[in-house]
Every structure is written in structure tokens, then in C-alpha cells.
Design a protein around this motif. Structure first.
Motif, short mmCIF file in Angstrom:
data_model
loop_
_atom_site.label_atom_id
_atom_site.label_comp_id
_atom_site.label_asym_id
_atom_site.label_seq_id
_atom_site.Cartn_x
_atom_site.Cartn_y
_atom_site.Cartn_z
N LEU A 189 0.69 -17.30 -7.87
CA LEU A 189 1.80 -17.93 -7.32
C LEU A 189 3.14 -17.50 -8.02
N LEU A 192 3.58 -14.47 -5.70
CA LEU A 192 3.71 -14.93 -4.31
C LEU A 192 5.28 -15.57 -4.03
N SER A 215 8.76 -7.97 -6.49
CA SER A 215 7.94 -9.25 -7.00
C SER A 215 6.93 -8.96 -7.83
N TYR A 491 1.60 -23.22 -0.63
CA TYR A 491 1.41 -23.07 -2.13
C TYR A 491 0.24 -24.16 -2.68
#
Length: 503
Positions: A189, A192, A215, A491
Motif C-alpha cells: 500500500l 499503491l 510512486s 485498501y
């Protein structure tokens, strides 16, 4: 029947906010009324204990949550009043005209730092308000700030959630182990969430490769720094150090990828202008850090300066519950002092600063009703046993697949209470108990609770109330909930898969 009754407040709140689109304060008030009836007649909570639970909930809502929300919005209003926010806006624009860089820097970088140091809504309110000042739409600013305020909350407010979790599962001597588990469970995460943020900021196809690169860089640095801090320092610093490292990476990336026009238009300000513009936020970070567990001042004050401490005691069902306020180290007070002193540095008069505080207080009247009702109903659900019933029902229904759903229990706790720490208090022991029954690693499943709690934070009604207040979107809580819920569910699903595979 108990499961149905216990689930009713959760379902009712979602229906009122998400489907009937009632304003947050009306939805919370109606749900609180239903919760009171269920607690008394469905779970046999006495009238006296029900009243005390509500009083305890309102007190917890005011100290520290509402005070911090008020002061966070006030700090931004001071910047607007002095017009120094224009310098900050121009500095962010000078780093890069790239929207994805600006948004990631403010929400993931600066917001993560605020969460790591202060928590309690500051990481949503302040970045969202600055985003709007940069020209981003209020609804976008609210949603992206909520999404960003996920991963950092695991170690928010100087690691308090994990510290409390370790205490609840009787693993305080293994806190670095639990901390490292949390980092690994959030590792995917960490890549992401930044990618989602930059994609929402800039959706064009030509930006995909750039967004992936940014990212990956930010995720790699965040993971490496958080893991090192978790293993070798403890739970207090992963969010703080990880966010600082992210800020550096994002700024460097923004400068290296800026086009010629942006470089030529770089705005130079004098040291005095920069000092004035950042005085409010700089003082907030400085004071919060100095009064954190990283330094001995807080412990010394609590042990020796009782005159600066106020306790509100509530005896509910034979158990004493206390809301303690330490006036010299309370985050809300620190933000107020920083805003006041920073405002004076920026050239505002004392009279205008207090007048602005009054106007800001009036601005938050709907938020006061919303947050007080939400915290009160979560307190009622806790004391009456509703939350325990929901957690045990989920644990029983999932059986051997329990690790897959363990983060969902943590998310449920945060959705109901608005706090990662509160979720760990509610369900930390449950996770450890189930782990022993199914032969799983107790520390791993305990960590799963706080991992899931970070996902529940995205759609917590309390967090949404903070976002709507910061963005001037009171009454649109349901709209924001519907926009954010898909991201939150994805998530939590990813977190569940990671926990299951790691178990």
C-alpha cells in the motif's frame, strides 16, 4: 438478534449518509438516537450508564478531537488573513507546476508528517485547505486528503496506536517486532496509495509512466525508512521519518522534471518572507515534536506539574474512565499557541487574531454536532457490548480464513470510533485471542488490526467531518463517503490478502 441490533447503527449511518444523502450532523444525531434505544432495550444498559456514556463521549469529542479540528482550521485561517498563504502557494508552484507532484507533496508528504506528529485530523484539515488555496476543487481536496491519511495513521501521533496495541496484547517487550509487522503488511500500500493519489491528480495517459516512477520512488523510500525506524528505533518515528524522506524525494523529483519555463519562473523570497510564511506550521511541528515521547518534557510534566492537568472522570458500569487534558502538551493548545505567535510574526494584531478565532468557532458549529454524536454513539456501542458482538461474529463466521478478514475488524473499529488507537483498544485483544485459538502468530494478527484500521480511517465519519469542514463542504458528507468507500474497500482487501499470505 444481538448481531442484527449491533449492526443497526453502522448500517443506519451508512444509509443516511451514503444513500439518503442527509447532512452529517442530521445523520449522526438520528443514528445516536437509535443507538441509545438499542443500548437500553437491546443490550440492557441502564439509563444512568447510557447518560454517562454520552457524557463521556462528548467529553472525548471535545478533548482533543474538536479542539484540534478548530485549531487546525484556525491555523489555516490565520495564514489566509495575513495573506502569507500566497507565499506558500507560490513556493509549491515553484517546486513544480505538475499537479501530481503538488498533491502528493501536500497530502502524502506534509500530511503524513502532520499525522506522524499530531494526528487527530490535522493531516486531513491542513493539506486539504492548502490544496483548495492552490486551485484544486474542494471535493477532490477532501477525498485525496482522506485517502492519503491512511498508511501514516498506523504510526500516527508519535506511534501511539502501535504502543497501545502492544500493551493490549501484552507484547510491550516486542514492540519493534509488531512495528516491523505493521510496516510489512502496509508495504504494498506504500506504493499503491501514492500511485492512486497522483493518478487522481492527473489522469492523462501520457502521465502514467511518470506517475508510476514517482510512486515507486516514494514507496521505496517510505518502506525503507519506515522499516529501519520500526526495527531500530521503535513505534514513535516511522511515520515522521518516512514522511520527511518522502518530502525530500518528491521535491527533488519535482525540480528534476520541471520544464524550463517553471525553472525560469522560480520565485525567490527573502529569508524573512519565508520565515513569516512558514512560522505557523513550523511552530506547530516544532512544539509537537518537543512535547512528544521522543523528549522527556511530557513525562516530567505529568509527574510534577499536576496544576496544568485536568481530569474528567466517568464511572460507567462500575468502571472508571478518565479524559485527561495536559494543558502544556495538548496538541490543540500547541496549535493554538503556534497560530497565535505565528500570526503576530506575520504582522496581525492580537485583537484580529482573537476575532478570527471567534469566526472560526462559529464556522464549525455543524462539525461540533456531528463529531459529538459520532463519538457518543461509538462509546455507547463499546460500553453496551455491540462492538464486541460484531467483532466476535466476524471472527466466528470466517473460521480458518480469519487472517484474510482480520484487517476488516480493525477497519470496523476505526470506522466506528474514528481512531486507529481506539480500534486497537477495542479489538487488539480479540485479534490475539483468535490467533491463539487458530494457531497463528499473535503478533502478526495483532499488527493486522492496526493495518486494517488505517483503511477504515479513509471512510471514518469523523475523518469525513474534518474534511468537509476544512473544504467548506458541510452537508456533503454522504457524497464524499460514496467517493471514498470504493478506495477504502480495495485498501482493506489488499491488506487482508497480505495478512493472509503472511500468516
Amino acid at each position: 438478534m444481538q448481531i442484527i441490533l449491533a449492526a443497526t447503527p453502522v448500517v443506519l449511518l451508512i444509509v443516511l449518509l451514503g444513500f439518503l444523502k442527509l447532512p452529517g450532523e442530521k445523520s449522526a444525531l438520528i443514528t445516536l438516537g437509535a443507538t441509545i434505544l438499542i443500548a437500553i432495550f437491546g443490550f440492557s444498559l441502564s439509563f444512568g450508564d447510557t447518560a454517562l456514556s454520552i457524557g463521556y463521549g462528548v467529553t472525548k469529542a471535545v478533548f482533543p478531537i474538536l479542539v484540534i479540528i478548530l485549531m487546525a482550521i484556525y491555523s489555516y485561517n490565520v495564514q489566509v488573513k495575513s495573506e502569507k498563504i500566497e507565499i506558500i502557494k507560490q513556493q509549491f508552484s515553484a517546486i513544480s507546476k505538475d499537479k501530481s507532484v503538488q498533491v502528493l507533496l501536500l497530502t502524502w508528504g506534509f500530511g503524513g508528517l502532520l499525522e506522524g506528529m499530531a494526528g487527530f485530523g490535522t493531516a486531513v484539515a491542513i493539506p486539504a485547505a492548502i490544496l483548495i488555496s492552490l486551485g484544486f476543487k474542494p471535493m477532490f481536496s477532501a477525498v485525496v486528503s482522506l485517502i492519503a491519511n491512511s498508511v501514516p495513521t498506523a504510526f500516527g501521533a508519535v506511534g501511539i496506536p502501535v504502543i497501545v496495541l502492544a500493551r493490549e496484547v501484552e507484547m510491550t517487550d516486542q514492540i519493534t517486532l509488531i512495528s516491523s509487522h505493521v510496516v510489512w503488511q502496509l508495504a504494498v500500500l506504500m506504493f499503491l496509495v501514492p500511485f492512486l493519489i497522483v493518478t487522481l491528480a492527473e489522469k492523462s495517459v501520457k502521465s502514467i509512466l511518470k506517475n508510476i516512477l514517482l510512486s515507486v520512488l516514494v514507496g521505496t523510500v517510505t518502506l525503507a525508512v519506515q522499516y529501519y525506524a520500526a526495527v531500530y528505533i521503535g513505534a514513535e518515528t516511522p511515520a515522521i521519518l518516512g514522511s520527511i524522506a518522502s518530502v525530500v524525494v518528491i521535491i527533488v523529483f519535482g525540480k528534476l522534471t520541471a520544464n524550463r519555463e517553471v525553472k525560469d519562473s522560480y520565485l525567490n523570497f527573502s529569508f524573512n518572507q519565508i520565515f513569516q510564511a512558514w512560522s505557523v506550521y513550523g511552530l506547530i511541528l516544532l512544539l509537537v515534536l518537543l512535547t512528544s515521547p521522543l523528549f522527556p518534557f511530557t513525562a516530567f510534566m505529568k509527574a510534577n506539574w499536576d496544576i496544568f492537568q485536568t481530569n474528567f472522570n466517568f464511572n460507567v458500569a462500575g468502571t472508571l474512565h478518565t479524559v485527561g487534558i495536559y494543558w502544556l502538551t495538548d496538541t490543540g493548545v500547541l496549535i493554538f499557541v503556534s497560530s497565535l505567535v505565528g500570526g503576530l510574526i506575520q504582522g496581525l494584531s492580537l485583537g484580529s487574531l482573537f476575532s478570527l478565532l471567534g469566526k472560526t468557532t462559529i464556522q464549525l458549529k455543524k462539525t461540533v454536532v456531528t463529531v459529538c454524536c459520532l463519538i457518543s454513539l461509538s462509546t455507547l456501542m463499546d460500553f453496551s457490548g455491540m462492538i464486541t458482538v460484531l467483532g466476535l461474529a466476524l471472527a466466528t463466521a470466517t473460521g480458518a480464513l480469519y487472517p484474510l478478514f482480520a484487517p476488516a475488524i480493525g477497519a470496523l473499529g476505526t470506522f466506528l470510533t474514528g481512531s486507529d488507537t481506539s480500534s486497537n483498544i477495542l479489538f487488539g485483544k480479540l485479534q490475539a485471542t483468535v490467533a491463539d485459538k487458530i494457531g497463528a502468530d499473535k503478533g502478526w494478527l495483532a499488527a493486522a488490526n492496526t493495518t486494517g484500521a488505517t483503511g477504515g480511517k479513509i471512510i471514518s465519519p469523523q475523518s469525513i467531518a474534518v474534511a468537509t469542514t476544512a473544504c467548506g463542504q458541510q452537508g456533503n458528507e454522504g457524497v464524499i463517503l460514496k467517493k471514498a468507500v470504493g478506495f477504502a474497500l480495495l485498501y482493506i482487501l489488499i491488506a487482508g490478502i497480505v495478512v493472509y499470505l503472511g500468516s
